[in-house]
Motif scaffolding. Structure first.
Motif, PDB file in Angstrom:
ATOM      1  N   ASN A   1       0.824  -1.205   0.000  1.00 59.08           N
ATOM      2  CA  ASN A   1       0.000   0.000   0.000  1.00 59.08           C
ATOM      3  C   ASN A   1       0.865   1.264   0.000  1.00 59.08           C
ATOM      4  OD1 ASN A   1      -2.644   1.274   0.256  1.00 59.08           O
ATOM      5  ND2 ASN A   1      -1.918   1.907   2.294  1.00 59.08           N
ATOM      6  N   VAL A   2       2.044   1.200   0.628  1.00 59.70           N
ATOM      7  CA  VAL A   2       2.968   2.332   0.685  1.00 59.70           C
ATOM      8  C   VAL A   2       3.715   2.480  -0.645  1.00 59.70           C
ATOM      9  CG1 VAL A   2       4.996   3.255   1.885  1.00 59.70           C
ATOM     10  CG2 VAL A   2       3.181   2.116   3.168  1.00 59.70           C
ATOM     11  N   TYR A   3       4.015   1.329  -1.234  1.00 56.22           N
ATOM     12  CA  TYR A   3       4.851   1.342  -2.427  1.00 56.22           C
ATOM     13  C   TYR A   3       4.067   1.676  -3.698  1.00 56.22           C
ATOM     14  CZ  TYR A   3       9.048  -0.556  -0.203  1.00 56.22           C
ATOM     15  OH  TYR A   3      10.166  -0.702   0.551  1.00 56.22           O
ATOM     16  N   LEU A   4       2.780   1.464  -3.665  1.00 58.68           N
ATOM     17  CA  LEU A   4       2.029   1.555  -4.919  1.00 58.68           C
ATOM     18  C   LEU A   4       2.086   2.975  -5.542  1.00 58.68           C
ATOM     19  CD1 LEU A   4      -1.159  -0.655  -4.347  1.00 58.68           C
ATOM     20  CD2 LEU A   4       0.605  -0.932  -6.090  1.00 58.68           C
TER      21      LEU A   4
ATOM     22  N   VAL B   1     -14.614  -4.887   4.734  1.00 60.66           N
ATOM     23  CA  VAL B   1     -14.867  -5.900   3.713  1.00 60.66           C
ATOM     24  C   VAL B   1     -14.267  -7.239   4.166  1.00 60.66           C
ATOM     25  CG1 VAL B   1     -14.491  -6.537   1.300  1.00 60.66           C
ATOM     26  CG2 VAL B   1     -14.778  -4.135   1.941  1.00 60.66           C
ATOM     27  N   ALA B   2     -15.057  -8.256   4.018  1.00 59.64           N
ATOM     28  CA  ALA B   2     -14.543  -9.578   4.341  1.00 59.64           C
ATOM     29  C   ALA B   2     -13.717 -10.091   3.182  1.00 59.64           C
ATOM     30  CB  ALA B   2     -15.693 -10.532   4.621  1.00 59.64           C
ATOM     31  N   THR B   3     -12.632 -10.775   3.521  1.00 58.36           N
ATOM     32  CA  THR B   3     -11.748 -11.312   2.499  1.00 58.36           C
ATOM     33  C   THR B   3     -11.652 -12.837   2.646  1.00 58.36           C
ATOM     34  OG1 THR B   3      -9.821 -11.107   3.933  1.00 58.36           O
ATOM     35  CG2 THR B   3     -10.406  -9.204   2.551  1.00 58.36           C
ATOM     36  N   GLY B   4     -10.874 -13.363   1.705  1.00 58.68           N
ATOM     37  CA  GLY B   4     -10.671 -14.825   1.754  1.00 58.68           C
ATOM     38  C   GLY B   4     -10.055 -15.286   3.070  1.00 58.68           C
ATOM     39  N   PRO B   5      -8.958 -14.639   3.514  1.00 54.79           N
ATOM     40  CA  PRO B   5      -8.377 -15.065   4.804  1.00 54.79           C
ATOM     41  C   PRO B   5      -9.373 -15.000   5.957  1.00 54.79           C
ATOM     42  CG  PRO B   5      -6.826 -13.708   3.626  1.00 54.79           C
ATOM     43  CD  PRO B   5      -8.102 -13.662   2.828  1.00 54.79           C
ATOM     44  N   ASP B   6     -10.284 -14.010   5.908  1.00 57.96           N
ATOM     45  CA  ASP B   6     -11.311 -13.963   6.953  1.00 57.96           C
ATOM     46  C   ASP B   6     -12.169 -15.227   6.912  1.00 57.96           C
ATOM     47  OD1 ASP B   6     -10.469 -11.418   7.758  1.00 57.96           O
ATOM     48  OD2 ASP B   6     -11.695 -10.487   6.178  1.00 57.96           O
TER      49      ASP B   6
ATOM     50  N   ALA C   1      -3.899 -10.491   0.223  1.00 58.18           N
ATOM     51  CA  ALA C   1      -5.311 -10.845   0.105  1.00 58.18           C
ATOM     52  C   ALA C   1      -6.193  -9.919   0.919  1.00 58.18           C
ATOM     53  CB  ALA C   1      -5.506 -12.294   0.566  1.00 58.18           C
ATOM     54  N   ALA C   2      -5.592  -9.170   1.828  1.00 56.10           N
ATOM     55  CA  ALA C   2      -6.372  -8.200   2.587  1.00 56.10           C
ATOM     56  C   ALA C   2      -6.486  -6.876   1.846  1.00 56.10           C
ATOM     57  CB  ALA C   2      -5.730  -7.984   3.948  1.00 56.10           C
ATOM     58  N   ALA C   3      -6.007  -6.859   0.629  1.00 55.86           N
ATOM     59  CA  ALA C   3      -5.996  -5.621  -0.154  1.00 55.86           C
ATOM     60  C   ALA C   3      -7.368  -4.959  -0.236  1.00 55.86           C
ATOM     61  CB  ALA C   3      -5.445  -5.910  -1.542  1.00 55.86           C
ATOM     62  N   PRO C   4      -8.438  -5.722  -0.366  1.00 54.33           N
ATOM     63  CA  PRO C   4      -9.748  -5.073  -0.446  1.00 54.33           C
ATOM     64  C   PRO C   4     -10.059  -4.235   0.783  1.00 54.33           C
ATOM     65  CG  PRO C   4      -9.920  -7.323  -1.199  1.00 54.33           C
ATOM     66  CD  PRO C   4      -8.552  -7.161  -0.640  1.00 54.33           C
ATOM     67  N   GLN C   5      -9.387  -4.494   1.847  1.00 55.64           N
ATOM     68  CA  GLN C   5      -9.657  -3.738   3.069  1.00 55.64           C
ATOM     69  C   GLN C   5      -8.792  -2.478   3.134  1.00 55.64           C
ATOM     70  OE1 GLN C   5      -8.625  -6.891   5.691  1.00 55.64           O
ATOM     71  NE2 GLN C   5     -10.687  -7.807   5.687  1.00 55.64           N
ATOM     72  N   MET C   6      -7.862  -2.376   2.176  1.00 53.05           N
ATOM     73  CA  MET C   6      -6.985  -1.212   2.166  1.00 53.05           C
ATOM     74  C   MET C   6      -7.745   0.008   1.618  1.00 53.05           C
ATOM     75  SD  MET C   6      -3.856  -1.993   3.211  1.00 53.05           S
ATOM     76  CE  MET C   6      -4.375  -3.135   4.409  1.00 53.05           C
ATOM     77  N   PRO C   7      -7.393   1.149   2.150  1.00 52.95           N
ATOM     78  CA  PRO C   7      -8.024   2.348   1.559  1.00 52.95           C
ATOM     79  C   PRO C   7      -7.581   2.530   0.102  1.00 52.95           C
ATOM     80  CG  PRO C   7      -6.243   2.937   3.052  1.00 52.95           C
ATOM     81  CD  PRO C   7      -6.447   1.470   3.216  1.00 52.95           C
ATOM     82  N   ASN C   8      -8.474   2.799  -0.742  1.00 53.77           N
ATOM     83  CA  ASN C   8      -8.145   2.901  -2.171  1.00 53.77           C
ATOM     84  C   ASN C   8      -8.818   4.134  -2.796  1.00 53.77           C
ATOM     85  OD1 ASN C   8      -6.976   2.101  -4.585  1.00 53.77           O
ATOM     86  ND2 ASN C   8      -8.709   0.765  -5.159  1.00 53.77           N
ATOM     87  N   GLY C   9      -8.855   5.166  -1.995  1.00 48.44           N
ATOM     88  CA  GLY C   9      -9.509   6.381  -2.492  1.00 48.44           C
ATOM     89  C   GLY C   9      -8.780   6.980  -3.675  1.00 48.44           C
ATOM     90  N   ASP C  10      -7.471   6.873  -3.665  1.00 49.65           N
ATOM     91  CA  ASP C  10      -6.705   7.451  -4.784  1.00 49.65           C
ATOM     92  C   ASP C  10      -6.546   6.447  -5.916  1.00 49.65           C
ATOM     93  OD1 ASP C  10      -5.125   5.614  -3.518  1.00 49.65           O
ATOM     94  OD2 ASP C  10      -3.446   6.990  -3.105  1.00 49.65           O
TER      95      ASP C  10
END
Lengths: 683, 368
Positions: free
Chosen positions: B231-234, B296-301, B253-262
């Motif tokens: 998330n920092v590197y993107l 958001v629930a993810t696969g690992p959840d 896999a937790a990416a969907p839970q990351m903020p993605n406003g930008d």
């Protein structure tokens, strides 16, 4: 009886103790050994592991150094060779660190391992960053990154060292644990040993108290019981097996005691019965003897009548002749009257003496007796009876033969056989037969054969059975030959009934012979008197010596005998003093005249006073006279008389007596008890 | 414990007490089984949901200890594991949040013979963790082949790959598998750059890394790390390279839970084992998860939900001890049917791994 539910099983206790001990040893010792072995093994493994881990740590350090070298020599990120070396060393570091991962680590060690891993990760990141900085021409940043790399490398090595120290501490703890465990094991082993020792002592004490000691007491009681102490008992202290044994022993001892008491009572009964039996037997024997005597009485009376008739006739004739004139001269008197009188009287005396001898009860003591004499008496008794029946009783000459037996019993034996033969021949109507007695000595035994000419034995094998008789009722008891058999066997002999060569019956008596007794040994004379050597002195007169004539007190209730004895005493030169009874004799002895009495000659049975009583009185009041006391008796000897005669045979003179014998005995009596042992001289 | 008569000698009393106490102790019923959950906060929430679902049918036959871990570090997992194995009746643990943490804790569980189910740990080395350790995902050697296949799908032959990996058990293991799988002739590696989760977030490290990536000019960035770092590197990455294709491992896999406003995450492809939109059950799970915990629930959840449900089922079926739970898990797909979780059937192979297919998910729109 101890109920099974109430007793504690000794066997169970011993088994439990044995199992407990075995279990203690079986579990304790192997447990100690196994634990110790495991400890040692664990320690060895731990030591090997630490050594191995130290080698891994060394390799980690070397790999880190290689990484540092690769990172330092690789100038740029594009230096693939240096990067490859760096990565390879990094993988080695990583793999080596992972070697620790699957080991048994403490949480602290595991956290330390993670610290190392993190340092390594940072080191690598810094190294790669430094290379990137170099590639982009930023040496200061690259240097800073390398400084970071070295710092992380240094930290890594320090952390690794700390990790190894922690592992070393683990080993140290393991060793301490091993020591502690060893101490526990040692304490355990010591406890096991102490437990075994204490257990052994307790078991020993238990065994002593409950097994050994009770067994010893049981053994001692058994020995006492075996020795006859039926009162031996054991205290039952415990209700175990030994207690049961002790109780059983006590019961057994009680049973034995009761059984012995019963046995003793039975023995006493048996002894009494035996005594009764013996008494009855004696009575039977005596009865048989009396029966035989009774059967002989008629003949004996007839035989005695003849000399008495002759004596009476000669005496009356002598009286007439002396009243007539001229009086016969002394020579004719002696030849025509005195000699026949003496002969006939002697004949009658012989008959009476034989009868007396036979009538005496037997003596249980077996002294040497001469066989011929016993046979002579029997023949003398029965000869007339045989001749009266027209038969002959023939005694063939025998060598002098001595046997150890009671003389009277011996006579009874022979008389029974002779009577049995006589009656058999008479009953069979034999009028011209003989009973021949003959014998010989062979191999230390004398064999006497009684051969008659009667019908012989119907059943020789039953001849000696009690009450077996072929005679008609009232003729004998049926015990005659039975008593013969018993007596002969008692003295070690044998008797056999068989057929005589001449056709009649033969009774064979075999007896062991004994040596002729020494001259000074007591012998049994006819009549059963034991005469000590020297007791029968000659008829040396007591007169002629110095001092007053001795006084002899004659105690006799028969006037003629009293008178004739007085005359005989005078012939000794002594002074006769007479008493008609024992009581009068005692009065004389107690009176003034008593002190002058030197000897006493007394009848045994008298109408007023007993001679034996008089003797007892003399023994107590005039003991010096007891040595010079003589009995003149025709008594067949009562119990007391027999005992006294057996003990003091020298005191007895048998009626009818011969004058010389009488005088000799009185002379000898007067010589006894005097200081010089000499006879008192006649005045 | 029975009371001895008061007149008894104290020594005898002690011996008697020992003799009576031992069998009394051995005869005590086993304590009520306890299940532990120690993982990241989100995964613990998933476990809570599973517990709630199980409790809706009645009282739970099990006690639970839930430990939300503040960090993903192995040290944190080790401490949690130490706490959990000390709980009486602990039969199994769902944990931990990543491979490094799960691997480090696995030895503690193995030492204390407590079952461990690592829901999302994919490090190949975890297969060696021991007989008490299970996981609900396949090892990374399988993911590596999947990623290699995806590289081949996304890049033409000759296209270069820059591999950025987290330098821990997960990243190193996956890197080794991927580099062994990628054919350098068709898809050469232009850059291999490690980072750590904490160091990688430092701006100078990010700048240096991005500079290196820019200098290498790869045709695809293969990210073998976690979403929080990516998330920092993107953003700088997109600045350095115009619209770079990013292919990430399951660590994001937790990416969907990351903020993605930008929109930084848009176009990022990542590997997952579960698509929460794939089945009604997953969708229902995702919905309920969102309703209860937000986000958001993810696969690992979903996997952590299933891991918890799996242990609850084992206890419900009578497994009261670690041994029984382990035996129950091993019997799945053998003596008894595979457990039907919301993520699909679950049965373990000899290494305690689950055979499960991978899915490649793509975030948002945009990008190639």
């Amino acid at each position: 009886m101890i109920p099974a539910a109430g007793r504690t099983s000794l066997r169970r206790r011993l088994s439990t103790a044995a199992v407990a001990t075995a279990a203690l040893v079986a579990v304790g010792v192997p447990a100690i050994l196994v634990t110790n072995s495991r400890l040692m093994q664990g320690l060895a493994v731990a030591t090997d592991r630490v050594i191995e881990e130290q080698r891994i740590a060394d390799r980690v350090g070397q790999a880190v150094v290689r990484q540092l070298v690769a990172a330092s020599t690789g100038a740029s990120e594009g230096d693939l060779e240096a990067r490859e070396a760096f990565d390879e060393a990094g993988r080695e570091v990583y793999d080596l660190i992972q070697e620790y991962l699957f080991r048994s680590l403490s949480p602290e060690e595991r956290l330390q391992l993670e610290t190392i891993k993190r340092q390594h990760q940072r080191l690598e990141v810094a190294a790669v960053e430094a290379a990137g900085r170099d590639s982009r021409g930023d040496p200061e940043a690259a240097a800073a990154a390398r400084a970071t790399m070295f710092r992380h490398a240094s930290s890594l090595l320090e952390d690794l060292e700390l990790f190894m120290r922690m592992r070393g501490e683990g080993l140290k703890r393991l060793r301490e644990q091993e020591r502690a465990t060893f101490r526990v094991l040692f304490a355990g082993a010591l406890a096991v040993a102490v437990a075994l020792l204490v257990g052994s002592l307790l078991a020993g004490g238990f065994l002593y108290r409950r097994v050994s000691h009770p067994l010893a007491r049981l053994a001692a009681a058994s020995e006492r019981l075996g020795a006859g102490d039926l009162a031996a008992r054991i205290e039952v202290e415990h209700h175990d097996e030994i207690g049961v044994v002790a109780a059983s022993f006590n019961r057994m001892a009680g049973s034995l005691s009761a059984a012995r008491e019963r046995l003793q009572a039975q023995n006493e009964e048996l002894a009494g019965a035996l005594e009764d039996l013996r008494s009855t037997q004696e009575e039977l024997v005596q009865a048989e003897k009396m029966s035989a005597l009774g059967r002989m009485t008629a003949g004996m009376a007839h035989e005695l009548n003849n000399p008495l008739a002759s004596v009476l006739a000669h005496a009356e004739l002598l009286s007439r002749e002396l009243e007539e004139e001229p009086a016969p001269d002394a020579a004719n008197l002696r030849e025509d009257f005195v000699r026949p009188l003496v002969e006939e009287a002697t004949r009658a005396r012989a008959l009476v003496r034989n009868l007396l001898d036979f009538s005496r009860k037997a003596d249980r003591d077996h002294a040497p007796a001469e066989l011929g004499e016993a046979l002579d008496i029997v023949v003398g008794l029965r000869d007339f009876a045989f001749r009266r029946e027209g038969l002959d009783l023939v005694l063939e000459p025998l060598p002098e033969t001595w046997v150890r037996a009671d003389r009277n019993r011996l006579q009874e034996v022979f008389l029974n056989i002779v009577n049995n033969a006589l009656e058999a021949m008479v009953d069979a109507g034999v009028t011209d037969g003989n009973l021949t007695i003959h014998g010989h000595v062979e191999d230390g035994r004398v064999r006497l054969c009684f051969d008659d000419e009667g019908p012989g034995f119907e059943a020789p094998e039953r001849a000696f059975e009690p009450f077996h008789t072929t005679k008609p009722p009232g003729r004998g008891t049926g015990l005659g030959l039975t008593l013969v058999h018993r007596f002969v066997e008692e003295v070690g002999g044998s008797v056999e009934a068989t057929a005589a060569p001449v056709g009649g019956a033969r009774v064979v008596v075999e007896l062991p012979v004994c040596p002729r007794p020494a001259p000074d040994a007591p012998v049994v004379r006819p009549g059963g008197r034991r005469v000590p050597p020297g007791a029968a002195g000659g008829a040396a007169g007591v007169a002629g010596a110095e001092g007053p004539a001795p006084v002899v007190l004659i105690v006799e209730d028969e006037p003629h005998l009293r008178r004739v004895q007085a005359r005989l005493v005078r012939r000794l030169g002594a002074v006769p003093r007479v008493a008609v009874s024992g009581r009068e004799a005692r009065e004389i002895l107690e009176g003034k005249e008593g002190d002058g009495v030197d000897a006493v000659v007394s009848d045994v049975r008298m109408a007023d006073g007993d001679g034996i009583e008089l003797f007892r009185w003399v023994e107590s009041h005039r003991p010096e006279l007891a040595e010079r006391f003589l009995f003149v008796t025709g008594d067949v000897y009562g119990e007391e008389t027999r005992e006294l005669a057996a003990a003091r045979p020298e005191l007895f003179v048998q009626k009818p007596f011969e004058m010389d014998d009488y005088l000799e005995r009185i002379s000898a009596a007067l010589g006894r008890g005097r200081p010089d042992g000499a006879s008192t001289p006649a005045g | 414990m029975r009371q001895a008569p008061p007149s008894m000698h104290p020594r005898r009393l002690a011996v008697l007490g020992l003799l009576l106490g031992l069998p009394a102790t051995s005869c005590e019923p086993p304590p009520r089984p306890v299940i532990g959950v120690s993982t990241s906060t989100r995964f613990v929430d998933a476990a809570r949901l599973a517990l709630s679902d199980a409790a809706s049918g009645g009282a739970l036959p099990v006690d639970t200890v839930l430990i939300p871990e503040g960090t993903n570090e192995a040290a944190s997992a080790i401490r949690s594991a130490e706490r959990l194995v000390a709980v009486p009746g602990m039969v199994a643990v769902v944990g931990h949040s990543n491979s490094a943490a799960s691997l480090a804790a696995s030895q503690i569980y193995g030492l204390h013979e407590v079952v461990q189910i690592a829901a999302t740990s994919t490090a190949t080395i975890y297969s060696r963790a021991g007989p008490w350790s299970f996981r609900l995902v396949p090892p990374d050697n399988v993911q590596a082949r999947f990623l290699a296949d995806q590289v081949g799908e996304l890049l033409p032959e000759g296209g270069q790959v820059a591999v950025l990996y987290v330098n821990d058990d997960y990243g190193r293991g996956l890197l080794a598998e991927v580099t062994a799988t990628l054919d350098p002739a068709t898809h050469p590696t232009a850059l291999v750059r490690p980072h750590t989760e904490e160091e990688g977030l430092r701006p100078e490290v990010v700048e240096s890394t991005i500079a290196s990536v820019a200098e290498a000019a790869p045709d695809l960035v293969l990210w073998l790390g976690r979403a929080s770092v990516l998330n920092v590197y993107l953003v700088p990455l997109r600045e350095a390279l115009p619209d770079p294709p990013v292919l990430a491992s399951d660590g994001v896999a937790a990416a969907p839970q990351m903020p993605n406003g930008d929109g930084r995450w848009n176009g990022v492809r990542y590997v997952d084992f579960v698509d929460v939109d794939a089945t009604p059950a997953l969708r229902d799970f995702a919905r309920r998860y969102r309703e209860r915990f937000g986000g958001v629930a993810t696969g690992p959840d979903a996997l952590n939900y299933d891991a918890t449900a799996l242990l609850l089922e084992a206890v419900a079926e009578g497994a009261r001890t670690p041994d029984e739970v382990r035996a129950w898990l091993v019997s799945l797909g053998r003596e008894r049917p595979a457990f039907e979780g919301i993520t699909g059937p679950i049965a373990f192979d000899a290494e305690g791994d689950v055979e499960r297919s991978h899915v490649l998910l793509r975030i948002g729109g945009g990008g190639p």
